[in-house]
Scaffold this motif. Structure first.
Motif, mmCIF file in Angstrom:
data_model
loop_
_atom_site.group_PDB
_atom_site.id
_atom_site.type_symbol
_atom_site.label_atom_id
_atom_site.label_comp_id
_atom_site.label_asym_id
_atom_site.label_seq_id
_atom_site.Cartn_x
_atom_site.Cartn_y
_atom_site.Cartn_z
ATOM 1 N N ALA A 173 0.827 -1.207 0.000
ATOM 2 C CA ALA A 173 0.000 0.000 0.000
ATOM 3 C C ALA A 173 0.863 1.259 0.000
ATOM 4 N N THR A 174 1.938 1.267 0.780
ATOM 5 C CA THR A 174 2.777 2.467 0.835
ATOM 6 C C THR A 174 3.629 2.611 -0.427
ATOM 7 N N ILE A 175 4.015 1.494 -1.032
ATOM 8 C CA ILE A 175 4.748 1.563 -2.300
ATOM 9 C C ILE A 175 3.858 2.152 -3.390
ATOM 10 N N LEU A 176 2.605 1.696 -3.460
ATOM 11 C CA LEU A 176 1.656 2.225 -4.435
ATOM 12 C C LEU A 176 1.372 3.702 -4.195
ATOM 13 N N LYS A 177 1.352 4.106 -2.941
ATOM 14 C CA LYS A 177 1.041 5.486 -2.578
ATOM 15 C C LYS A 177 2.205 6.425 -2.873
ATOM 16 N N ASN A 178 3.418 5.888 -2.899
ATOM 17 C CA ASN A 178 4.625 6.707 -3.070
ATOM 18 C C ASN A 178 5.465 6.184 -4.239
ATOM 19 N N LYS A 179 4.823 6.045 -5.399
ATOM 20 C CA LYS A 179 5.475 5.406 -6.542
ATOM 21 C C LYS A 179 6.782 6.091 -6.936
ATOM 22 N N ASP A 180 6.810 7.397 -6.860
ATOM 23 C CA ASP A 180 8.024 8.115 -7.263
ATOM 24 C C ASP A 180 9.219 7.728 -6.404
ATOM 25 N N ARG A 181 8.966 7.420 -5.142
ATOM 26 C CA ARG A 181 10.055 7.056 -4.222
ATOM 27 C C ARG A 181 10.628 5.688 -4.552
#
Length: 321
Positions: A289-297
């Motif tokens: 969920a956090t990877i999807l939310k912060n794709k640029d990172r």
């Protein structure tokens, strides 16, 4: 600041733990998904700790504690408090050694996790769903049983055991840029820090947490432990606060902590079920969920993701009305 008598486990402790627990754990596989890679713009590699016999990574730390006991203490058994997976895994390890296990669990813990504890012979005492109630109820249980206290995460034996997961990960797959895992009390993240800071210091360690139980995130930003007593989130395995030992590892080795909303966690859980074709818990969906939310990172990176458990109550799935 750590107390002088607060033992912090070492890399050597982790190596000894791995030898001790090998007969009692599974060297879990790594899975990937072309769909999830395309969706995130990253290369995601999932270490499937949900495939452990008790269904969670916590069998590593629990087994290290149980099989490291001397015979005199083993006769008195072990005891703990847990929202579920540590209770299940400690009961499993105790069953394999043939010793008693007493656990305190919130009355709101998923029935599937309570059933697993009972299946492995653990004795359950229920408490209210708060850290205060857990610790007060546990003190009474331990006084009555004399069992060795195996803390769910703030225990050097447990942290060393959890560190064996990242050791296997690096042996199975090299060239990672990041390792991402959920954070509640911090046992898995601490074990990850313990191992990677020696074995692969170039790998960034990222922790993921629910927005509605974000005390680790707030602690990380503030520079000291902030503890919530009774947060509410569908990620029931991430309800507990950091403690001194786990804060040591988080504050010294974690690169960043990201959070996700309840809806984002549910969406990631469903994506995992559909595209990895694996049953995983809401707590374990928080990293995706956090990877999807912060794709640029995360875009363009090779990322290890630790799937921490798969003990789900199928009658109360979070997307069912």
């Amino acid at each position: 600041m750590l107390d002088d008598d607060l033992y912090i486990p070492t890399y050597q402790d982790m190596l000894e733990a791995h030898e001790r627990i090998k007969p009692h754990i599974i060297r879990t596989p790594i899975r990937t998904s072309a769909f999830l890679n395309e969706l995130t713009g990253a290369e995601l590699y999932f270490k499937c700790e949900n495939f452990q016999e008790p269904g969670a990574f916590k069998v590593r730390g629990a087994s290290n504690a149980v099989f490291g006991l001397d015979e005199a203490q083993a006769k008195k058994g072990v005891a703990t408090h847990s929202s579920g997976n540590h209770a299940s895994c400690l009961s499993y390890a105790a069953m394999r050694r043939g010793i008693p296990c007493n656990v305190v669990m919130p009355r709101t813990a998923p029935q599937a996790k309570k059933d697993t504890v009972k299946r492995y012979g653990g004795n359950i005492t229920e408490c209210e769903p708060s850290t205060t109630s857990r610790e007060e109820t546990f003190a009474k249980v331990q006084a009555a049983t004399g069992g060795d206290f195996v803390h769910p995460y703030n225990d050097p034996r447990v942290i060393a055991g959890q560190g064996t997961c990242s050791k296997e990960f690096i042996e199975q797959l090299d060239g990672l840029d990041m390792m991402v895992a959920p954070i509640g009390g911090g046992g898995m993240i601490s074990g990850t820090c313990l191992t990677l800071s020696t074995l692969a210091p170039e790998v960034q360690i990222i922790a993921s947490e629910p927005e509605q139980a974000d005390d680790a995130y707030r602690s990380f930003k503030a520079g000291h432990i902030i503890a919530d007593d009774a947060p509410k989130t569908i990620a029931d395995g991430l309800l507990v606060p950091l403690k001194e030992r786990t804060w040591h590892f988080v504050s010294n080795h974690v690169t960043d902590i990201y959070t996700a909303s309840e809806e984002e966690i549910i969406d990631a859980m469903k994506l995992s079920w559909k595209h990895l074709r694996m049953v995983i818990e809401a707590s374990c969906a928080v990293p995706l969920a956090t990877i999807l939310k912060n794709k640029d990172r995360f875009a363009g990176k090779r990322i290890g993701v630790i799937i921490t458990g798969g003990n789900v109550d199928l009658d109360t799935l979070p997307w069912l009305k």
